[in-house]
Scaffold this motif. Structure first.
Motif, PDB file in Angstrom:
ATOM      1  N   PHE A  17       0.837  -1.205   0.000  1.00  0.00           N
ATOM      2  CA  PHE A  17       0.000   0.000   0.000  1.00  0.00           C
ATOM      3  C   PHE A  17       0.870   1.251   0.000  1.00  0.00           C
ATOM      4  N   ALA A  18       1.922   1.256   0.839  1.00  0.00           N
ATOM      5  CA  ALA A  18       2.787   2.426   0.922  1.00  0.00           C
ATOM      6  C   ALA A  18       3.515   2.674  -0.399  1.00  0.00           C
ATOM      7  N   SER A  19       3.958   1.598  -1.064  1.00  0.00           N
ATOM      8  CA  SER A  19       4.654   1.761  -2.338  1.00  0.00           C
ATOM      9  C   SER A  19       3.723   2.293  -3.420  1.00  0.00           C
ATOM     10  N   LEU A  20       2.482   1.776  -3.432  1.00  0.00           N
ATOM     11  CA  LEU A  20       1.523   2.236  -4.435  1.00  0.00           C
ATOM     12  C   LEU A  20       1.122   3.691  -4.210  1.00  0.00           C
ATOM     13  N   SER A  21       1.224   4.160  -2.977  1.00  0.00           N
ATOM     14  CA  SER A  21       0.828   5.540  -2.698  1.00  0.00           C
ATOM     15  C   SER A  21       1.791   6.550  -3.317  1.00  0.00           C
ATOM     16  N   GLY A  22       3.037   6.142  -3.542  1.00  0.00           N
ATOM     17  CA  GLY A  22       4.017   7.034  -4.128  1.00  0.00           C
ATOM     18  C   GLY A  22       4.622   8.026  -3.159  1.00  0.00           C
ATOM     19  N   VAL A  23       4.257   7.952  -1.872  1.00  0.00           N
ATOM     20  CA  VAL A  23       4.806   8.856  -0.864  1.00  0.00           C
ATOM     21  C   VAL A  23       6.176   8.337  -0.446  1.00  0.00           C
ATOM     22  N   ALA A  24       7.107   9.247  -0.219  1.00  0.00           N
ATOM     23  CA  ALA A  24       8.484   8.856   0.108  1.00  0.00           C
ATOM     24  C   ALA A  24       8.580   8.199   1.482  1.00  0.00           C
ATOM     25  N   ASP A  25       9.701   7.498   1.696  1.00  0.00           N
ATOM     26  CA  ASP A  25      10.052   6.875   2.990  1.00  0.00           C
ATOM     27  C   ASP A  25       9.029   5.838   3.436  1.00  0.00           C
ATOM     28  N   SER A  26       8.491   5.084   2.505  1.00  0.00           N
ATOM     29  CA  SER A  26       7.469   4.088   2.849  1.00  0.00           C
ATOM     30  C   SER A  26       8.048   2.872   3.567  1.00  0.00           C
ATOM     31  N   GLN A  27       9.389   2.742   3.596  1.00  0.00           N
ATOM     32  CA  GLN A  27       9.988   1.577   4.251  1.00  0.00           C
ATOM     33  C   GLN A  27       9.723   1.539   5.749  1.00  0.00           C
ATOM     34  N   LEU A  31      22.523  13.081  10.513  1.00  0.00           N
ATOM     35  CA  LEU A  31      23.578  12.699   9.575  1.00  0.00           C
ATOM     36  C   LEU A  31      23.093  12.516   8.142  1.00  0.00           C
ATOM     37  N   VAL A  32      21.848  12.055   7.983  1.00  0.00           N
ATOM     38  CA  VAL A  32      21.374  11.689   6.643  1.00  0.00           C
ATOM     39  C   VAL A  32      20.394  12.702   6.085  1.00  0.00           C
ATOM     40  N   HIS A  33      19.506  13.226   6.927  1.00  0.00           N
ATOM     41  CA  HIS A  33      18.417  14.076   6.434  1.00  0.00           C
ATOM     42  C   HIS A  33      18.535  15.509   6.943  1.00  0.00           C
ATOM     43  N   GLU A  34      19.767  15.985   7.173  1.00  0.00           N
ATOM     44  CA  GLU A  34      19.935  17.303   7.767  1.00  0.00           C
ATOM     45  C   GLU A  34      19.382  18.422   6.892  1.00  0.00           C
ATOM     46  N   GLY A  35      19.299  18.208   5.592  1.00  0.00           N
ATOM     47  CA  GLY A  35      18.791  19.253   4.716  1.00  0.00           C
ATOM     48  C   GLY A  35      17.298  19.217   4.514  1.00  0.00           C
ATOM     49  N   GLY A  36      16.626  18.205   5.024  1.00  0.00           N
ATOM     50  CA  GLY A  36      15.180  18.096   4.786  1.00  0.00           C
ATOM     51  C   GLY A  36      14.416  17.582   5.980  1.00  0.00           C
ATOM     52  N   LEU A  37      14.772  18.048   7.172  1.00  0.00           N
ATOM     53  CA  LEU A  37      14.098  17.582   8.389  1.00  0.00           C
ATOM     54  C   LEU A  37      12.618  17.943   8.382  1.00  0.00           C
ATOM     55  N   ALA A  38      12.260  19.076   7.824  1.00  0.00           N
ATOM     56  CA  ALA A  38      10.864  19.512   7.832  1.00  0.00           C
ATOM     57  C   ALA A  38       9.976  18.560   7.042  1.00  0.00           C
ATOM     58  N   GLU A  39      10.548  17.849   6.057  1.00  0.00           N
ATOM     59  CA  GLU A  39       9.779  16.876   5.277  1.00  0.00           C
ATOM     60  C   GLU A  39       9.919  15.463   5.838  1.00  0.00           C
ATOM     61  N   TRP A  40      11.141  15.116   6.271  1.00  0.00           N
ATOM     62  CA  TRP A  40      11.400  13.735   6.678  1.00  0.00           C
ATOM     63  C   TRP A  40      10.704  13.380   7.986  1.00  0.00           C
ATOM     64  N   ILE A  41      10.714  14.261   8.966  1.00  0.00           N
ATOM     65  CA  ILE A  41      10.129  13.947  10.265  1.00  0.00           C
ATOM     66  C   ILE A  41       8.627  13.669  10.173  1.00  0.00           C
ATOM     67  N   PRO A  42       7.802  14.511   9.530  1.00  0.00           N
ATOM     68  CA  PRO A  42       6.371  14.183   9.420  1.00  0.00           C
ATOM     69  C   PRO A  42       6.108  12.885   8.672  1.00  0.00           C
ATOM     70  N   LEU A  43       6.890  12.640   7.589  1.00  0.00           N
ATOM     71  CA  LEU A  43       6.686  11.406   6.826  1.00  0.00           C
ATOM     72  C   LEU A  43       7.018  10.178   7.670  1.00  0.00           C
ATOM     73  N   ARG A  44       8.115  10.235   8.386  1.00  0.00           N
ATOM     74  CA  ARG A  44       8.487   9.090   9.230  1.00  0.00           C
ATOM     75  C   ARG A  44       7.424   8.836  10.300  1.00  0.00           C
ATOM     76  N   PHE A  45       6.960   9.893  10.937  1.00  0.00           N
ATOM     77  CA  PHE A  45       5.956   9.715  11.982  1.00  0.00           C
ATOM     78  C   PHE A  45       4.644   9.179  11.393  1.00  0.00           C
ATOM     79  N   PHE A  46       4.271   9.677  10.222  1.00  0.00           N
ATOM     80  CA  PHE A  46       3.042   9.196   9.579  1.00  0.00           C
ATOM     81  C   PHE A  46       3.136   7.709   9.253  1.00  0.00           C
ATOM     82  N   TRP A  47       4.232   7.293   8.611  1.00  0.00           N
ATOM     83  CA  TRP A  47       4.363   5.880   8.237  1.00  0.00           C
ATOM     84  C   TRP A  47       4.512   4.983   9.463  1.00  0.00           C
ATOM     85  N   THR A  48       5.133   5.486  10.518  1.00  0.00           N
ATOM     86  CA  THR A  48       5.221   4.691  11.752  1.00  0.00           C
ATOM     87  C   THR A  48       3.831   4.482  12.353  1.00  0.00           C
ATOM     88  N   CYS A  49       3.030   5.551  12.383  1.00  0.00           N
ATOM     89  CA  CYS A  49       1.650   5.422  12.873  1.00  0.00           C
ATOM     90  C   CYS A  49       0.868   4.424  12.035  1.00  0.00           C
TER      91      CYS A  49
END
Length: 355
Positions: free
Chosen positions: A19-29, A112-130
């Motif tokens: 489902f996450a892959s079909l959605s096309g949203v990043a960080d679906s892993q 170390l990895v997402h220092e340039g895009g924390l504003a995008e990465w943090i919400p996506l990670r929290f959403f996919w974890t939920c």
């Protein structure tokens, strides 16, 4: 060997990842990672782990944002160490048990990895974890449901089977003829090893208590399922104490012909208690909802009811003092076990009567 839990976890993780892959949203892993992290044996255990993981993710994200912006003037290793120390401190105040790891991973990876895009990465990670935690909980409810009460009652039924076996073997030890053993056949010895195995089974049942409480919602300590499990545990503990006492107070080989009626009463009571525990097991395994107590109470054998007369028999009293002391201890233990079954059954009926 693949079991139901493994199949359920694999199916749920695959479904969420698809489902996450079909959605096309990043960080679906992070969906699969969340499913694998919280999929335990029971719904209550998964609920506890899921809440810890979400809290750890949220706490790590907040500290990452604060530390990344507020500690820019410091060397990066020192800034990360200070942020991780703050995570440890706040996690202790919030009583985090397994959320430290995910919170630390969020801080380190974000820095170390997402220092340039924390504003995008943090919400996506929290959403996919939920999302991963949610589908893991749904999987435990819908696909081969794994609930704490079912698991706990199944363990209680297994413990009752072992108690029945021990009672019958203890009866055969003092009166082989009444135990249904043919000539040359011996009962399985009931030693300290089997007693410890019973204690370990009881400990395993008690370890399921937190998962059960997580499932029962508000005021779980007053829920009939919690009270019923506590009653089963208390009764089993008293019966296991009987097994340990009889193992330690093994009958002597002196004067067996003088106390044969006393041993026969003890053996017949043990057989009767084993049969009645078999009824308990049947009620638990064949339940619909909470199990109901057996319709008939424990029936005492005539030899046990006439025990007072036998104790006053001069023939029995002429046995050796050591043997009489051991018999007295064993009979007292048997009487306590009989009372434990009666008390447990009365409490069982009372709990269901208030449900």
């Amino acid at each position: 060997m693949i079991n139901r839990n493994g199949l359920r976890t694999a199916f749920t993780a695959g479904l969420g990842n698809a489902f996450a892959s079909l959605s096309g949203v990043a960080d679906s892993q992070y969906v699969s990672l969340a499913v694998l992290a919280v999929s335990t044996g029971t719904y209550g255990g998964a609920l506890a782990l899921g809440s810890q993981r979400l809290l750890g993710t949220a706490l790590g994200s907040v500290l990452l944002l604060i530390g990344y912006e507020g500690l820019q003037g410091m060397p990066m290793p020192l800034a990360i160490a200070i942020t991780l120390g703050a995570l440890r401190l706040l996690g202790g105040l919030l009583k985090l048990q397994v959320g430290y790891k995910v919170g630390g991973i969020v801080i380190v990876m974000g820095w170390l990895v997402h220092e340039g895009g924390l504003a995008e990465w943090i919400p996506l990670r929290f959403f996919w974890t939920c999302f991963g935690v949610l589908i893991a909980l749904l999987g435990l409810r819908l696909f081969w449901p794994a609930r704490g009460l079912d698991s706990s009652l199944g363990q209680v039924a297994g413990l009752l089977v072992q108690l029945q076996s021990c009672f019958r073997d203890l009866a055969a030890r003092v009166d082989p003829a009444r135990a249904g053993l043919v000539a040359g056949q011996a009962a399985d010895p009931v030693g300290i090893g089997r007693y410890r195995a019973l204690r370990n089974q009881l400990v395993a049942i008690r370890r399921q208590r937190p998962a059960l409480l997580q499932e029962l919602g508000t005021l779980p300590e007053r829920h009939p399922a919690t009270l019923l499990m506590a009653n089963f545990e208390a009764t089993a503990s008293r019966l296991i104490t009987l097994v340990g006492g009889l193992v330690r107070e093994s009958p002597t080989s002196q004067d067996p012909q003088l106390v044969v009626q006393l041993h026969r009463a003890e053996a017949e009571l043990l057989q009767a208690m084993a049969g009645h525990l078999g009824q308990w097991e049947g009620q638990i395994r064949g339940r619909r909802g909470l199990p109901k107590p057996p319709e008939t109470e424990l029936q005492l054998p005539p030899s046990w009811q006439q025990l007072g007369q036998e104790l006053n028999n001069p023939t029995a009293n002429s046995a050796s003092l050591e043997r009489l002391e051991r018999i007295a201890s064993r009979l007292m233990l048997c009487r306590q076990a009989e009372q434990a079954i009666r008390d447990g059954e009365a409490n069982w009926a009372a709990i269901l009567g208030k449900a």
